[in-house]
Design a protein around this motif. Sequence first.
Motif, PDB file in Angstrom:
ATOM      1  N   ASN A  85       0.851  -1.250   0.140  1.00 37.79           N
ATOM      2  CA  ASN A  85       0.037  -0.045   0.088  1.00 37.79           C
ATOM      3  C   ASN A  85       1.014   1.208  -0.024  1.00 37.79           C
ATOM      4  N   ASN A  86       1.455   1.643  -1.122  1.00 36.46           N
ATOM      5  CA  ASN A  86       2.267   2.962  -1.195  1.00 36.46           C
ATOM      6  C   ASN A  86       1.263   4.068  -1.317  1.00 36.46           C
ATOM      7  N   PHE A  87       0.052   3.936  -1.456  1.00 34.45           N
ATOM      8  CA  PHE A  87      -0.963   5.148  -1.429  1.00 34.45           C
ATOM      9  C   PHE A  87      -1.192   5.671  -0.156  1.00 34.45           C
ATOM     10  N   PHE A  88      -1.448   4.737   0.741  1.00 33.30           N
ATOM     11  CA  PHE A  88      -1.359   5.100   2.246  1.00 33.30           C
ATOM     12  C   PHE A  88      -0.354   4.737   2.985  1.00 33.30           C
ATOM     13  N   GLY A  89       0.723   4.083   2.578  1.00 29.79           N
ATOM     14  CA  GLY A  89       1.730   3.653   3.335  1.00 29.79           C
ATOM     15  C   GLY A  89       1.922   2.223   3.728  1.00 29.79           C
ATOM     16  N   ASP A  90       2.778   1.476   3.911  1.00 32.73           N
ATOM     17  CA  ASP A  90       3.042   0.109   3.696  1.00 32.73           C
ATOM     18  C   ASP A  90       2.697  -0.203   5.523  1.00 32.73           C
ATOM     19  N   THR A  91       2.224   0.419   6.255  1.00 32.93           N
ATOM     20  CA  THR A  91       1.742   0.146   7.647  1.00 32.93           C
ATOM     21  C   THR A  91       0.298  -0.302   7.371  1.00 32.93           C
ATOM     22  N   ILE A  92      -0.426   0.198   6.101  1.00 34.41           N
ATOM     23  CA  ILE A  92      -1.707  -0.376   5.866  1.00 34.41           C
ATOM     24  C   ILE A  92      -1.674  -1.630   5.282  1.00 34.41           C
ATOM     25  N   THR A  93      -2.256  -2.642   5.750  1.00 34.97           N
ATOM     26  CA  THR A  93      -1.899  -4.038   4.941  1.00 34.97           C
ATOM     27  C   THR A  93      -3.189  -4.486   4.704  1.00 34.97           C
ATOM     28  N   VAL A  94      -4.634  -4.297   5.073  1.00 36.98           N
ATOM     29  CA  VAL A  94      -5.598  -4.615   4.689  1.00 36.98           C
ATOM     30  C   VAL A  94      -6.182  -4.627   3.028  1.00 36.98           C
ATOM     31  N   SER A  95      -6.706  -5.657   2.644  1.00 35.25           N
ATOM     32  CA  SER A  95      -7.112  -5.551   1.334  1.00 35.25           C
ATOM     33  C   SER A  95      -7.927  -4.492   0.851  1.00 35.25           C
ATOM     34  N   GLY A  96      -8.937  -4.145   1.826  1.00 37.48           N
ATOM     35  CA  GLY A  96      -9.865  -3.191   1.594  1.00 37.48           C
ATOM     36  C   GLY A  96      -9.719  -1.712   1.368  1.00 37.48           C
ATOM     37  N   LEU A  97      -8.210  -1.278   1.692  1.00 36.55           N
ATOM     38  CA  LEU A  97      -7.751  -0.203   1.437  1.00 36.55           C
ATOM     39  C   LEU A  97      -6.408   0.216   0.426  1.00 36.55           C
ATOM     40  N   ILE A  98      -6.713  -0.951  -0.447  1.00 40.43           N
ATOM     41  CA  ILE A  98      -5.763  -0.943  -1.685  1.00 40.43           C
ATOM     42  C   ILE A  98      -6.589   0.004  -2.737  1.00 40.43           C
ATOM     43  N   THR A  99      -5.770   0.619  -3.318  1.00 41.95           N
ATOM     44  CA  THR A  99      -6.057   1.469  -4.493  1.00 41.95           C
ATOM     45  C   THR A  99      -5.843   0.943  -5.859  1.00 41.95           C
ATOM     46  N   ALA A 100      -6.534   1.391  -6.698  1.00 45.65           N
ATOM     47  CA  ALA A 100      -6.464   1.018  -8.120  1.00 45.65           C
ATOM     48  C   ALA A 100      -5.051   1.568  -8.602  1.00 45.65           C
ATOM     49  N   THR A 101      -4.699   2.656  -8.330  1.00 43.73           N
ATOM     50  CA  THR A 101      -3.205   3.191  -8.609  1.00 43.73           C
ATOM     51  C   THR A 101      -2.033   2.099  -8.181  1.00 43.73           C
ATOM     52  N   ASP A 102      -2.113   1.663  -6.778  1.00 42.08           N
ATOM     53  CA  ASP A 102      -1.069   0.507  -6.726  1.00 42.08           C
ATOM     54  C   ASP A 102      -1.163  -0.882  -7.200  1.00 42.08           C
ATOM     55  N   ILE A 103      -2.549  -1.218  -7.769  1.00 42.74           N
ATOM     56  CA  ILE A 103      -2.675  -2.369  -8.435  1.00 42.74           C
ATOM     57  C   ILE A 103      -2.005  -2.236  -9.705  1.00 42.74           C
ATOM     58  N   ILE A 104      -2.263  -1.045 -10.457  1.00 42.15           N
ATOM     59  CA  ILE A 104      -1.805  -0.743 -11.849  1.00 42.15           C
ATOM     60  C   ILE A 104      -0.264  -0.521 -11.632  1.00 42.15           C
ATOM     61  N   ASP A 105       0.263   0.276 -10.843  1.00 35.47           N
ATOM     62  CA  ASP A 105       1.754   0.480 -10.761  1.00 35.47           C
ATOM     63  C   ASP A 105       2.419  -0.862 -10.418  1.00 35.47           C
ATOM     64  N   GLN A 106       1.939  -1.762  -9.800  1.00 32.08           N
ATOM     65  CA  GLN A 106       2.750  -3.069  -9.260  1.00 32.08           C
ATOM     66  C   GLN A 106       2.399  -4.048 -10.076  1.00 32.08           C
ATOM     67  N   LEU A 107       1.336  -4.266 -10.949  1.00 37.15           N
ATOM     68  CA  LEU A 107       1.156  -5.355 -11.884  1.00 37.15           C
ATOM     69  C   LEU A 107       1.080  -5.031 -13.131  1.00 37.15           C
ATOM     70  N   LYS A 108       1.272  -3.846 -13.671  1.00 32.98           N
ATOM     71  CA  LYS A 108       1.532  -3.759 -15.123  1.00 32.98           C
ATOM     72  C   LYS A 108       2.392  -4.095 -15.861  1.00 32.98           C
ATOM     73  N   ASP A 109       3.609  -4.951 -15.404  1.00 34.30           N
ATOM     74  CA  ASP A 109       4.314  -5.548 -16.215  1.00 34.30           C
ATOM     75  C   ASP A 109       4.382  -7.078 -15.936  1.00 34.30           C
ATOM     76  N   LYS A 110       3.331  -7.705 -15.138  1.00 30.29           N
ATOM     77  CA  LYS A 110       2.864  -9.138 -14.915  1.00 30.29           C
ATOM     78  C   LYS A 110       2.465  -9.747 -15.772  1.00 30.29           C
ATOM     79  N   ASP A 111       2.637 -10.891 -16.013  1.00 24.72           N
ATOM     80  CA  ASP A 111       2.036 -12.000 -16.953  1.00 24.72           C
ATOM     81  C   ASP A 111       0.650 -12.454 -15.933  1.00 24.72           C
ATOM     82  N   LEU A 112      -0.593 -11.532 -16.211  1.00 28.48           N
ATOM     83  CA  LEU A 112      -1.581 -12.031 -15.343  1.00 28.48           C
ATOM     84  C   LEU A 112      -2.419 -13.118 -15.858  1.00 28.48           C
ATOM     85  N   GLY A 113      -2.557 -13.446 -16.987  1.00 32.18           N
ATOM     86  CA  GLY A 113      -3.179 -14.594 -17.683  1.00 32.18           C
ATOM     87  C   GLY A 113      -4.457 -13.591 -18.203  1.00 32.18           C
TER      88      GLY A 113
END
Length: 442
Positions: free
Chosen positions: A364-392
């Motif tokens: 969770n770069n948006f709020f800070g890595d001390t926030i670890t629950v899934s419900g507070l994850i943003t689309a921005t962090d998903i896009i930034d961290q998975l954009k180069d992955k082979d997601l199927g």
Amino acid sequence: MEVNVKNVNNVISKVYKDSIAQELGIEIGDLLISINGQAIHDIIEYRFLLSDEYLEVEIKKINGEIYIYEIEKEYDDDLGIEFTNPIIDQAKSCRNKCVFCFIDQLPQGMRETLYFKDDDSRLSFLQGNFVTLTNMSEDDINNIIKYRISPINISVHTTNPELRQKMIKNKFAGKLYSIMERLAEAKIQMNCQIVLCPGYNDKEELTRTIKDLETLYPYVNSAAIVPVGTTKHRSHLPNLDIFNEKTANETINQVHELHKVYLEKIGTRFAFLSDEFYIIANRKLLEYDEYEGFIQFENGVGMISKLEREIQEHLKTLSKEKYSTKKKVSIATGHSAFEFIKNMGQEIMNVCEDVEINVYKIVNNFFGDTITVSGLITATDIIDQLKDKDLGETLYIPRSMLKADEEIFLDNITLEEIQKKMEIEVVPCLNEGCDFVDKILK
């Protein structure tokens, strides 16, 4: 006929099919004026008056005409309407400045509604929101009792009056327990929440709070204890420690000792720690049955144990032939649930060998890595961290990442937008075993 109607929040926004309202010709846009001659000020009054078996419902039509509908119905029959404002009245905002308030730690640029702090007992009754009871007048308390507003979800945090005033920063905060005693005397059901802050309301103060609440059992049905969360956006706020492996373990040991006492005394564990405590402590959660029906599920109490049981039970019912299509998919989750989701993905693959599941931990770069629950994850962090992955062919996410009634993330990016940016189907899964498995296997 002219009628002076002040409360325009009574505008009808929905009429259910085959309902009493539809039968009578009540329409979207009509205005509810009164029931049995009494003006409607909020949803609680509406629900209370609706319980009569004979109603005279006064409606102002869109063209300005006034109709009075005479209705004979069963005690529990509903009219079948909703309003543009769910509580009809204006929601009461929070007047507190809690040291742990999450809203005060939000960055700019998020959904506007996220910055509104509600503290309204009517929303507690209708939507399950937790309230502090600090902004309640004598009339408000009397109305809860009169209209049987139950259950109420209460943010307790501590029953020590001086400490509660210090934590909540409200001079009325210390009156909580006396109000709760009145509600218990009136047999109003209450569910309680304690946001636990190291150095404030933990250790001896936590034991005191749980013991005070237990004396109001069974009207205080249970208490959930959740660890404080801090974001990187609290530089303007007081310093606040968070739990680590050592302090989380100490808290678990403390609460488990109380479990032994209350199981013998009242037949319930009464106070439950959220899953986060066990994850921080690297410790096994309670067994499925030990959560006693998951009465504090919405507070993250027992979510993992419940989902694990549901997934395992559902997998036993699957036919390999039915799910034999070869496919590769991915799951995005937060740090807290990562190991669990990874294990569940492996269990699915053990049953359905043609399915490849990759699980990705989103920091969770948006709020800070001390926030670890899934419900507070943003689309921005998903896009930034998975954009180069082979997601199927599909990316699955927990439904809790999105707004309850809309497919939009906390950072104002919609589900449709994230799919376009990532060029992949993104499918939200409910926190239910059947939904989780079936959506992945289709």
